[in-house]
Design an enzyme around this catalytic site. Structure first.
Site, PDB file in Angstrom:
ATOM      1  N   ASP A 186      39.749  29.737  41.422  1.00 30.90           N
ATOM      2  CA  ASP A 186      38.575  29.054  41.958  1.00 30.90           C
ATOM      3  C   ASP A 186      37.405  29.016  40.972  1.00 30.90           C
ATOM      4  OD1 ASP A 186      38.795  31.946  42.627  1.00 30.90           O
ATOM      5  OD2 ASP A 186      36.687  31.651  43.157  1.00 30.90           O
TER       6      ASP A 186
ATOM      7  N   PRO B 106      28.184  42.816  30.358  1.00 32.04           N
ATOM      8  CA  PRO B 106      28.683  41.439  30.516  1.00 32.04           C
ATOM      9  C   PRO B 106      30.014  41.309  29.787  1.00 32.04           C
ATOM     10  CG  PRO B 106      26.618  41.467  29.250  1.00 32.04           C
ATOM     11  CD  PRO B 106      26.948  42.889  29.593  1.00 32.04           C
ATOM     12  N   ARG B 107      30.984  40.663  30.442  1.00 34.45           N
ATOM     13  CA  ARG B 107      32.284  40.500  29.808  1.00 34.45           C
ATOM     14  C   ARG B 107      32.275  39.259  28.914  1.00 34.45           C
ATOM     15  NH1 ARG B 107      35.058  41.443  35.591  1.00 34.45           N
ATOM     16  NH2 ARG B 107      34.933  43.702  35.628  1.00 34.45           N
TER      17      ARG B 107
ATOM     18  N   THR C  20      32.808  49.081  35.783  1.00 34.93           N
ATOM     19  CA  THR C  20      32.572  50.484  35.446  1.00 34.93           C
ATOM     20  C   THR C  20      31.253  50.659  34.712  1.00 34.93           C
ATOM     21  OG1 THR C  20      34.933  50.883  35.335  1.00 34.93           O
ATOM     22  CG2 THR C  20      33.555  52.474  34.208  1.00 34.93           C
TER      23      THR C  20
ATOM     24  N   GLY D  65      29.025  47.849  33.866  1.00 30.06           N
ATOM     25  CA  GLY D  65      28.054  46.780  34.113  1.00 30.06           C
ATOM     26  C   GLY D  65      27.860  45.867  32.908  1.00 30.06           C
TER      27      GLY D  65
ATOM     28  N   GLN E 260      43.630  48.938  33.244  1.00 29.02           N
ATOM     29  CA  GLN E 260      43.389  48.200  31.993  1.00 29.02           C
ATOM     30  C   GLN E 260      44.420  47.069  31.860  1.00 29.02           C
ATOM     31  OE1 GLN E 260      43.459  51.974  31.504  1.00 29.02           O
ATOM     32  NE2 GLN E 260      41.424  51.711  32.315  1.00 29.02           N
TER      33      GLN E 260
ATOM     34  N   GLY F 203      41.738  41.488  38.028  1.00 34.74           N
ATOM     35  CA  GLY F 203      41.717  41.423  39.491  1.00 34.74           C
ATOM     36  C   GLY F 203      42.845  42.229  40.099  1.00 34.74           C
ATOM     37  N   LYS F 204      43.264  43.292  39.402  1.00 36.99           N
ATOM     38  CA  LYS F 204      44.388  44.104  39.884  1.00 36.99           C
ATOM     39  C   LYS F 204      44.079  44.753  41.232  1.00 36.99           C
ATOM     40  CE  LYS F 204      44.422  46.442  36.043  1.00 36.99           C
ATOM     41  NZ  LYS F 204      43.618  45.623  35.157  1.00 36.99           N
TER      42      LYS F 204
ATOM     43  N   GLY G 190      38.015  50.104  36.786  1.00 36.07           N
ATOM     44  CA  GLY G 190      37.140  49.765  37.912  1.00 36.07           C
ATOM     45  C   GLY G 190      37.850  48.709  38.732  1.00 36.07           C
ATOM     46  N   HIS G 191      38.523  49.127  39.787  1.00 39.04           N
ATOM     47  CA  HIS G 191      39.286  48.183  40.603  1.00 39.04           C
ATOM     48  C   HIS G 191      38.467  47.792  41.830  1.00 39.04           C
ATOM     49  CE1 HIS G 191      43.285  49.687  38.671  1.00 39.04           C
ATOM     50  NE2 HIS G 191      42.488  49.069  37.836  1.00 39.04           N
TER      51      HIS G 191
ATOM     52  N   ASP H  98      40.613  43.936  33.779  1.00 33.50           N
ATOM     53  CA  ASP H  98      39.716  43.190  34.674  1.00 33.50           C
ATOM     54  C   ASP H  98      40.336  41.889  35.175  1.00 33.50           C
ATOM     55  OD1 ASP H  98      37.744  45.146  34.094  1.00 33.50           O
ATOM     56  OD2 ASP H  98      37.234  44.058  32.269  1.00 33.50           O
TER      57      ASP H  98
HETATM   58  P1  IMP Z   1      38.141  53.466  26.690  1.00 27.96           P
HETATM   59  O1  IMP Z   1      39.331  53.241  27.546  1.00 27.96           O
HETATM   60  O2  IMP Z   1      36.917  53.859  27.456  1.00 27.96           O
HETATM   61  O3  IMP Z   1      38.429  54.384  25.536  1.00 27.96           O
HETATM   62  O4  IMP Z   1      37.743  52.054  26.006  1.00 27.96           O
HETATM   63  C1  IMP Z   1      38.572  51.421  25.037  1.00 27.96           C
HETATM   64  C2  IMP Z   1      38.548  49.904  25.205  1.00 27.96           C
HETATM   65  O5  IMP Z   1      39.182  49.563  26.423  1.00 27.96           O
HETATM   66  C3  IMP Z   1      37.149  49.303  25.294  1.00 27.96           C
HETATM   67  O6  IMP Z   1      37.183  48.016  24.703  1.00 27.96           O
HETATM   68  C4  IMP Z   1      36.902  49.181  26.771  1.00 27.96           C
HETATM   69  O7  IMP Z   1      35.968  48.161  27.095  1.00 27.96           O
HETATM   70  C5  IMP Z   1      38.295  48.809  27.247  1.00 27.96           C
HETATM   71  N1  IMP Z   1      38.557  49.181  28.647  1.00 27.96           N
HETATM   72  C6  IMP Z   1      38.820  50.414  29.116  1.00 27.96           C
HETATM   73  N2  IMP Z   1      39.033  50.373  30.442  1.00 27.96           N
HETATM   74  C7  IMP Z   1      38.918  49.090  30.802  1.00 27.96           C
HETATM   75  C8  IMP Z   1      39.066  48.407  32.044  1.00 27.96           C
HETATM   76  O8  IMP Z   1      39.388  48.995  33.084  1.00 27.96           O
HETATM   77  N3  IMP Z   1      38.871  47.065  32.006  1.00 27.96           N
HETATM   78  C9  IMP Z   1      38.580  46.404  30.861  1.00 27.96           C
HETATM   79  N4  IMP Z   1      38.440  46.989  29.687  1.00 27.96           N
HETATM   80  C10 IMP Z   1      38.619  48.325  29.652  1.00 27.96           C
END
Ligand code: IMP
Length: 433
Positions: free
Chosen positions: A334, A305-306, A301, A303, A225, A15-16, A40-41, A13
Site C-alpha cells: 500500500d 530515519p530509515r 528500536t 527511532g 533482522q 514487517g516480520k 523491533g517487531h 524491518d
Molecule cells: P547491531 O545489530 O546493533 O550490531 O547493528 C548492526 C547493523 O544491523 C546496523 O546497521 C543496524 O542498523 C542493523 N540492525 C540491527 N538490528 C536491526 C533490525 O532489527 N532492523 C534493521 N536493522 C537492524
C-alpha cells in the site's frame, strides 16, 4: 505438523512482527532464535501498537508457548522492562507462557558501553549499530568467555565469571576507548537479582521443541533482522553479529534442518536500510522521502530515519537461495499506492559489466549501479482489499513480476499494518488431521 521459519529477506524491518503475529494463530510454539533487543517487531492489534524487542511476538496470543532459543543474546534489563509493559497492557499474564534456554548469552553493561564507545571512536567508519551491545556480546560468546543464563542463576559461578571478564573489559574501556571503568560489585548486585528473577523462565528449549515436533505441533520460528545483515552472507562488515538466515533457526534452537517444513521470507515492496553500508537501489530524492513518510520508516528500536529505495530483485534472489525460501510475504504494498510508475531493480551494472548475481565482495557492491525495469503504478487505495482478485490489475502484475523475477511464490500480501489488512494466498502450515 509443520515447522515454519520466518526470515527477513532484506536489511531488516520488513514487517516480520505482523506476519509472525498472523501465523501465530496456527502455531503452538513461537521461538526467537538469534539476535537480541536490536530487533523491533511492531504489532498492531485493533488500535493498539506494541513493539517487541526480545520476547517472541507470539506472547500477544495467550495460550501460545513462547521460547527464547540458545542463539539469542538477552539483556535482562530490557527483558524485564518489556515484560512489565506487556503485563500492564493485559498480555503475558502467566509467566509459564515463556521459556528461556540456559545457553542464551547475557548482554552485560560492558557490552553496551563498548558497542557505543567503539562506534564513537570509528567516526565516519562506524557500522551504525543499534548500540545495544549485540556485537560485543556475540564476540564473548564466540571467544568462549561469555556469561550465559545458566551461569547468571548461580551467584557463585556468576561472580567468578564476572571477576574473570571485567578486568579485560575495563582495560579496553579505560586504556583504549577512553571510557570510565565499570564497578564489579555494582554489576554483580544488579545482575544477581536478574538471575534470581529469570530462574523461573529457564528450560531446555531444544528438548521442548523436539517433543513438540514429535507431538505433531506447529512451530513458528521468528527471525530477527534480515538476510543481508547476516554475519556470514550479509554486506560484511555492515551486518549484525548473528546468523539471520534460515540456517540460524537450526543452530539457534537445536532443531535439525530436516525438521523445517517451510521458510517464508518477508520482503517489503521496496527496500529500507538502517545504519551504514552499501544500498544499490537507495533513493535520495522526493520519492525516497515519500516512501519514508508513507511507510513510517523510522527505526522501531532507535527511532533513526530509515534509508529507502526501490525493490531490489538481485538482492531478493540471493535471499531466496540463501534461505531456501518456499514462499514470500510481500509487505507494505500500500505504501506504493500514489506512485504513477514503480521501479524494480533487475540487475546491477558494475565496471561496465551487467551483473545478475549479488556480489559477495563489498567493494564490488559499493560500485554497483542499479538497472531498473519500470512498471505502471495503480494509483488507488488498496488498504481495504482482502482478496487477491480485488487488487487493481497493476498491483497484481507487480506481484506476478516479483514472483517471476525471484523464482518464489508470494504466499501473503500485506496492505496495511493491521491484522485484517492482509491477503493470505496460501498457508505454509499444513492443516492437521
Ligand atoms: P547491531 O545489530 O546493533 O550490531 O547493528 C548492526 C547493523 O544491523 C546496523 O546497521 C543496524 O542498523 C542493523 N540492525 C540491527 N538490528 C536491526 C533490525 O532489527 N532492523 C534493521 N536493522 C537492524
Amino acid at each position: 505438523m509443520s515447522t515454519v521459519v520466518i526470515i527477513g529477506s532484506q536489511w531488516g524491518d520488513e514487517g516480520k512482527g505482523k506476519i509472525v503475529d498472523i501465523y501465530t494463530e496456527y502455531a503452538e510454539d513461537v521461538v526467537r532464535f538469534q539476535g537480541g533487543n536490536n530487533a523491533g517487531h511492531t504489532l498492531v492489534v485493533g488500535n493498539e501498537t506494541t513493539v517487541m524487542h526480545i520476547i517472541p511476538s507470539g506472547i500477544l496470543h495467550p495460550g501460545k508457548r513462547c521460547l527464547i532459543g540458545n542463539g539469542v543474546v538477552l539483556d535482562p534489563q530490557v527483558f524485564f522492562q518489556e515484560a512489565e509493559k506487556l503485563k500492564a497492557k493485559g498480555y503475558f499474564q502467566n509467566d509459564a507462557q515463556l521459556m528461556i534456554d540456559p545457553a542464551v548469552h547475557i548482554i552485560m553493561p560492558y557490552h553496551r558501553t563498548i558497542d557505543v564507545a567503539r562506534e564513537k571512536m570509528a567516526g565516519q567508519r562506524k557500522i551504525g549499530t543499534t548500540g545495544r551491545g549485540i556485537g560485543p556480546a556475540y564476540e564473548d560468546k564466540v571467544g568462549r568467555r561469555g556469561i550465559r543464563l545458566g551461569d547468571l542463576i548461580h551467584p557463585e559461578r556468576f561472580a567468578e565469571k564476572l571477576r574473570e571478564a571485567l578486568p579485560e573489559k575495563n582495560f579496553l574501556l579505560e586504556k583504549f576507548l577512553g571510557e570510565p571503568p565499570l564497578d564489579e560489585a555494582a554489576i554483580f548486585d544488579e545482575y544477581r537479582l536478574y538471575g534470581e528473577k529469570l530462574r523461573k523462565f529457564l528450560g531446555n528449549t531444544a528438548k521442548v521443541l523436539h517433543d513438540s515436533i514429535a507431538a505433531g505441533n506447529n512451530i513458528l520460528l521468528e527471525g530477527a533482522q534480515g538476510t543481508l545483515l547476516d554475519i556470514d552472507h550479509g554486506t560484511y562488515p555492515f551486518v549484525t553479529s548473528s546468523s539471520t538466515v534460515a540456517g540460524g533457526a537450526c543452530t539457534g534452537t537445536g532443531i535439525g534442518p530436516c525438521s523445517i517444513d517451510a521458510v517464508i521470507g518477508i520482503s517489503k515492496a521496496y527496500v529500507t536500510r538502517v545504519g551504514e553500508g552499501p544500498f544499490p537501489t537507495e533513493l535520495k530524492d522526493e520519492t525516497g522521502e515519500l516512501l519514508r513518510r508513507e511507510g513510517h520508516e523510522y527505526g522501531a528500536t532507535t527511532g533513526r530515519p530509515r534509508r529507502t529505495g526501490w525493490l531490489d530483485m538481485v538482492a531478493l534472489r540471493k535471499a531466496v537461495q540463501l534461505n531456501g525460501l518456499t514462499g514470500l510475504a510481500l509487505t507494505k504494498l500500500d505504501v506504493l499506492n500514489s506512485l504513477a510508475t514503480i521501479r524494480i531493480c533487475s540487475a546491477y551494472r558494475c565496471d561496465g559489466k551487467l551483473l545478475s548475481e549479488f556480489p559477495t565482495e563489498i567493494g564490488v557492491l559499493q560500485r554497483c549501479e542499479p538497472v531498473f525495469e519500470e512498471v505502471p503504478g495503480w494509483q488507488c487505495d488498496i488498504r481495504a482489499v482482502t482478496d487477491l482478485e480485488q487488487l487493481p490489475p497493476a498491483s497484481r502484475d507487480f506481484i506476478s513480476k516479483v514472483e517471476k523475477m525471484s523464482g518464489c511464490p508470494v504466499v501473503l500480501v500485506s496492505v496495511g499494518p493491521r491484522r485484517d489488512q492482509t491477503i493470505q494466498i496460501s498457508n505454509p502450515f499444513r492443516s492437521k488431521g
